[in-house]
Structures are given as C-alpha cells and as structure tokens.
Design a protein around this motif. Structure first.
Motif, PDB file in Angstrom:
ATOM      1  N   TRP A 114       6.328 -24.066  45.940  1.00 42.65           N
ATOM      2  CA  TRP A 114       6.566 -23.868  44.342  1.00 42.65           C
ATOM      3  C   TRP A 114       6.051 -25.088  43.594  1.00 42.65           C
ATOM      4  O   TRP A 114       6.693 -26.247  43.714  1.00 42.65           O
ATOM      5  CB  TRP A 114       7.767 -23.394  44.100  1.00 42.65           C
ATOM      6  CG  TRP A 114       8.434 -23.270  42.710  1.00 42.65           C
ATOM      7  CD1 TRP A 114       7.757 -23.488  41.625  1.00 42.65           C
ATOM      8  CD2 TRP A 114       9.593 -22.638  42.367  1.00 42.65           C
ATOM      9  NE1 TRP A 114       8.367 -22.987  40.404  1.00 42.65           N
ATOM     10  CE2 TRP A 114       9.432 -22.362  40.844  1.00 42.65           C
ATOM     11  CE3 TRP A 114      10.663 -21.951  43.101  1.00 42.65           C
ATOM     12  CZ2 TRP A 114      10.459 -21.641  40.285  1.00 42.65           C
ATOM     13  CZ3 TRP A 114      11.657 -21.482  42.250  1.00 42.65           C
ATOM     14  CH2 TRP A 114      11.257 -21.236  40.884  1.00 42.65           C
ATOM     15  N   VAL A 115       5.138 -25.293  42.957  1.00 44.71           N
ATOM     16  CA  VAL A 115       4.260 -26.173  42.264  1.00 44.71           C
ATOM     17  C   VAL A 115       4.514 -25.942  40.828  1.00 44.71           C
ATOM     18  O   VAL A 115       4.136 -25.105  40.337  1.00 44.71           O
ATOM     19  CB  VAL A 115       3.133 -26.611  42.801  1.00 44.71           C
ATOM     20  CG1 VAL A 115       2.487 -27.592  42.091  1.00 44.71           C
ATOM     21  CG2 VAL A 115       3.075 -27.091  44.283  1.00 44.71           C
ATOM     22  N   ILE A 116       4.860 -27.021  40.121  1.00 40.17           N
ATOM     23  CA  ILE A 116       4.941 -27.263  38.796  1.00 40.17           C
ATOM     24  C   ILE A 116       3.900 -28.176  37.736  1.00 40.17           C
ATOM     25  O   ILE A 116       3.971 -29.259  38.445  1.00 40.17           O
ATOM     26  CB  ILE A 116       6.207 -27.138  38.152  1.00 40.17           C
ATOM     27  CG1 ILE A 116       7.282 -26.011  38.747  1.00 40.17           C
ATOM     28  CG2 ILE A 116       6.393 -27.320  36.685  1.00 40.17           C
ATOM     29  CD1 ILE A 116       8.760 -26.415  38.446  1.00 40.17           C
ATOM     30  N   LEU A 117       3.045 -27.482  36.796  1.00 35.22           N
ATOM     31  CA  LEU A 117       2.346 -28.345  36.090  1.00 35.22           C
ATOM     32  C   LEU A 117       3.058 -28.662  34.822  1.00 35.22           C
ATOM     33  O   LEU A 117       3.245 -27.837  34.233  1.00 35.22           O
ATOM     34  CB  LEU A 117       0.845 -27.947  35.949  1.00 35.22           C
ATOM     35  CG  LEU A 117      -0.090 -27.747  37.170  1.00 35.22           C
ATOM     36  CD1 LEU A 117      -1.366 -27.023  36.738  1.00 35.22           C
ATOM     37  CD2 LEU A 117      -0.196 -29.114  37.944  1.00 35.22           C
ATOM     38  N   VAL A 118       2.865 -29.942  34.273  1.00 35.98           N
ATOM     39  CA  VAL A 118       3.364 -30.236  32.913  1.00 35.98           C
ATOM     40  C   VAL A 118       2.486 -31.022  32.435  1.00 35.98           C
ATOM     41  O   VAL A 118       2.284 -32.370  32.511  1.00 35.98           O
ATOM     42  CB  VAL A 118       4.831 -31.119  33.312  1.00 35.98           C
ATOM     43  CG1 VAL A 118       5.371 -31.258  31.753  1.00 35.98           C
ATOM     44  CG2 VAL A 118       5.873 -30.135  34.125  1.00 35.98           C
ATOM     45  N   ASP A 166      15.156 -31.172  38.946  1.00 33.38           N
ATOM     46  CA  ASP A 166      15.049 -30.114  39.940  1.00 33.38           C
ATOM     47  C   ASP A 166      13.673 -30.227  40.885  1.00 33.38           C
ATOM     48  O   ASP A 166      13.414 -29.372  41.520  1.00 33.38           O
ATOM     49  CB  ASP A 166      14.904 -28.593  39.274  1.00 33.38           C
ATOM     50  CG  ASP A 166      16.355 -28.480  38.648  1.00 33.38           C
ATOM     51  OD1 ASP A 166      17.277 -28.985  38.963  1.00 33.38           O
ATOM     52  OD2 ASP A 166      16.416 -27.531  37.495  1.00 33.38           O
ATOM     53  N   THR A 167      13.009 -31.228  40.488  1.00 31.85           N
ATOM     54  CA  THR A 167      11.783 -31.238  41.280  1.00 31.85           C
ATOM     55  C   THR A 167      11.315 -32.614  42.021  1.00 31.85           C
ATOM     56  O   THR A 167      12.099 -33.589  41.932  1.00 31.85           O
ATOM     57  CB  THR A 167      10.501 -30.996  40.214  1.00 31.85           C
ATOM     58  OG1 THR A 167      10.544 -32.052  39.205  1.00 31.85           O
ATOM     59  CG2 THR A 167      10.680 -29.867  39.397  1.00 31.85           C
ATOM     60  N   ILE A 168      10.509 -32.784  42.716  1.00 34.16           N
ATOM     61  CA  ILE A 168       9.889 -34.059  43.410  1.00 34.16           C
ATOM     62  C   ILE A 168       8.161 -34.216  42.619  1.00 34.16           C
ATOM     63  O   ILE A 168       7.778 -33.422  42.909  1.00 34.16           O
ATOM     64  CB  ILE A 168       9.885 -33.654  44.913  1.00 34.16           C
ATOM     65  CG1 ILE A 168      11.336 -33.476  45.431  1.00 34.16           C
ATOM     66  CG2 ILE A 168       9.261 -35.072  45.622  1.00 34.16           C
ATOM     67  CD1 ILE A 168      11.251 -32.637  46.768  1.00 34.16           C
ATOM     68  N   LEU A 169       8.098 -35.574  42.321  1.00 36.36           N
ATOM     69  CA  LEU A 169       6.836 -35.940  41.625  1.00 36.36           C
ATOM     70  C   LEU A 169       5.757 -35.824  42.848  1.00 36.36           C
ATOM     71  O   LEU A 169       6.160 -36.877  43.816  1.00 36.36           O
ATOM     72  CB  LEU A 169       6.952 -37.011  40.784  1.00 36.36           C
ATOM     73  CG  LEU A 169       5.658 -37.558  40.267  1.00 36.36           C
ATOM     74  CD1 LEU A 169       5.285 -36.750  39.144  1.00 36.36           C
ATOM     75  CD2 LEU A 169       6.097 -38.922  39.679  1.00 36.36           C
ATOM     76  N   LEU A 170       4.831 -35.295  42.728  1.00 37.54           N
ATOM     77  CA  LEU A 170       3.645 -35.400  43.602  1.00 37.54           C
ATOM     78  C   LEU A 170       2.698 -36.192  43.179  1.00 37.54           C
ATOM     79  O   LEU A 170       1.923 -37.030  44.199  1.00 37.54           O
ATOM     80  CB  LEU A 170       3.151 -34.013  44.002  1.00 37.54           C
ATOM     81  CG  LEU A 170       4.159 -32.853  44.821  1.00 37.54           C
ATOM     82  CD1 LEU A 170       3.470 -31.543  44.620  1.00 37.54           C
ATOM     83  CD2 LEU A 170       4.525 -33.516  46.149  1.00 37.54           C
ATOM     84  N   GLY A 171       2.476 -36.311  41.940  1.00 33.14           N
ATOM     85  CA  GLY A 171       1.461 -37.184  41.465  1.00 33.14           C
ATOM     86  C   GLY A 171       0.844 -36.703  40.102  1.00 33.14           C
ATOM     87  O   GLY A 171       1.568 -35.887  39.441  1.00 33.14           O
ATOM     88  N   GLU A 172      -0.075 -36.798  39.862  1.00 37.96           N
ATOM     89  CA  GLU A 172      -0.895 -36.392  38.592  1.00 37.96           C
ATOM     90  C   GLU A 172      -2.190 -36.074  38.641  1.00 37.96           C
ATOM     91  O   GLU A 172      -2.861 -36.354  39.420  1.00 37.96           O
ATOM     92  CB  GLU A 172      -0.696 -37.728  37.450  1.00 37.96           C
ATOM     93  CG  GLU A 172       0.692 -38.294  37.116  1.00 37.96           C
ATOM     94  CD  GLU A 172       0.549 -39.217  35.902  1.00 37.96           C
ATOM     95  OE1 GLU A 172      -0.463 -39.571  35.485  1.00 37.96           O
ATOM     96  OE2 GLU A 172       1.756 -39.560  35.594  1.00 37.96           O
ATOM     97  N   PHE A 173      -2.697 -35.089  37.890  1.00 34.27           N
ATOM     98  CA  PHE A 173      -3.928 -34.546  37.635  1.00 34.27           C
ATOM     99  C   PHE A 173      -4.374 -35.240  36.223  1.00 34.27           C
ATOM    100  O   PHE A 173      -3.399 -35.932  35.631  1.00 34.27           O
ATOM    101  CB  PHE A 173      -3.854 -33.159  37.492  1.00 34.27           C
ATOM    102  CG  PHE A 173      -3.889 -32.427  38.844  1.00 34.27           C
ATOM    103  CD1 PHE A 173      -4.004 -32.714  40.005  1.00 34.27           C
ATOM    104  CD2 PHE A 173      -3.370 -31.002  38.721  1.00 34.27           C
ATOM    105  CE1 PHE A 173      -3.776 -32.124  41.019  1.00 34.27           C
ATOM    106  CE2 PHE A 173      -3.307 -30.195  39.894  1.00 34.27           C
ATOM    107  CZ  PHE A 173      -3.178 -30.941  41.219  1.00 34.27           C
ATOM    108  N   PRO A 174      -5.555 -35.233  35.669  1.00 39.67           N
ATOM    109  CA  PRO A 174      -5.888 -35.831  34.539  1.00 39.67           C
ATOM    110  C   PRO A 174      -5.097 -35.380  33.500  1.00 39.67           C
ATOM    111  O   PRO A 174      -4.788 -36.193  32.546  1.00 39.67           O
ATOM    112  CB  PRO A 174      -7.363 -35.203  34.325  1.00 39.67           C
ATOM    113  CG  PRO A 174      -8.075 -35.196  35.660  1.00 39.67           C
ATOM    114  CD  PRO A 174      -6.749 -34.474  36.550  1.00 39.67           C
ATOM    115  N   LEU A 175      -4.577 -34.229  33.106  1.00 37.58           N
ATOM    116  CA  LEU A 175      -3.608 -33.560  32.137  1.00 37.58           C
ATOM    117  C   LEU A 175      -2.138 -33.494  32.480  1.00 37.58           C
ATOM    118  O   LEU A 175      -1.521 -33.845  31.600  1.00 37.58           O
ATOM    119  CB  LEU A 175      -4.319 -32.243  31.581  1.00 37.58           C
ATOM    120  CG  LEU A 175      -3.640 -31.638  30.544  1.00 37.58           C
ATOM    121  CD1 LEU A 175      -3.763 -32.487  29.199  1.00 37.58           C
ATOM    122  CD2 LEU A 175      -4.077 -30.039  30.206  1.00 37.58           C
ATOM    123  N   SER A 176      -1.936 -33.288  33.941  1.00 41.43           N
ATOM    124  CA  SER A 176      -0.560 -32.877  34.049  1.00 41.43           C
ATOM    125  C   SER A 176       0.248 -33.600  34.971  1.00 41.43           C
ATOM    126  O   SER A 176      -0.598 -34.126  36.168  1.00 41.43           O
ATOM    127  CB  SER A 176      -0.678 -31.485  34.504  1.00 41.43           C
ATOM    128  OG  SER A 176      -1.222 -30.443  33.518  1.00 41.43           O
TER     129      SER A 176
END
Length: 140
Positions: free
Chosen positions: A33-37, A11-21
C-alpha cells in the motif's frame, strides 16, 4: 511551507519523493500500500492542482500502480483519494488479492492493521525503492 498531516506521518513510512509528491508506505503489512501526497500546502482535492500538476500527479499515480503491480502481482490495484478522515490530498494505491482479509470489500475500516516489523519494513522499503528507482528521489 508544506507539512505532512500528522495522521499520515504516524501511519506511514517515508520512501522518498517524486517531483510532485511525497511517497509513503502505509505501515500495514496486510497489503502492499503506497500513498502519494502532493507537496503543496492546503490541498484537499485534485481539481485544486493546476493542469500541469494534475498531469504530473496522474503520471506519478500511474507509475506507482504499474510498478507496484509488477512487483507484487496483485489481482487488482485499487487507487483512491477519499479524504474523509485525513483531508490533505493523498492518493492510495493498494494491491489487492482475491484471498486477502477484506476481499472484495474496501480495506478501510475493516480488521486491524498489522504494523511491519523493523526487519520486514526494511525489506519492503528496499523492494519498493528499487521498483520506483526511475522516479524516486531520496530525502534527507
């Protein structure tokens, strides 16, 4: 090894990564709509993170909410971690407008999602990546 829940991946498109998510764009053109995992296996709740990870997630979440709001000038930024359908810990950041399709109700379970066209997806991803450039890392 960390793996993204298949429903989130679908259901999503990968934008990149942050240090944790991992940083994902929900593929629903009705809402910015942005989701952090968090990239930690087996998490379902924020309290399962250690104190440093909780602090990092809060920093990342606040960064997303502010940067996304600055980009799209939302009337309200909704931030939530529900997990009733997808139990893997993930934090939603949804820009809301008083005139949007589901205002003032929550976005979940209302209406039909509208996938971005390839051209729209490319443009939105570039805008968000630019807005998140201070923290976002590309992934291969």
């Amino acid at each position: 090894m960390f793996t993204l829940d298949p429903r989130l991946e679908q259901d999503t498109i990968l934008l990149g990564e942050f240090p944790l998510s991992k940083v994902l764009l929900m593929n629903d053109a009705r809402y910015p709509w942005v989701i952090l995992v968090p990239k930690i296996t087996g998490l379902t709740e924020v309290f399962q993170l250690d104190a440093a990870q909780q602090q990092q997630l809060l920093l990342e979440s606040n960064f997303v909410a502010k940067a996304l709001n600055d980009l799209v000038q939302a009337d309200k930024m909704n931030t939530a971690a529900l997990g009733n359908v997808v139990s893997q810990l993930h934090i939603h950041h949804v820009a809301r407008y008083q005139g949007d399709e589901t205002w003032p109700a929550p976005v979940w379970g209302k209406g039909q999602s509208v996938a971005y066209s390839e051209q729209e997806s490319d443009a939105v991803c570039q805008q968000i990546k630019s807005a998140f450039a201070d923290l976002l890392q590309d992934v291969d």
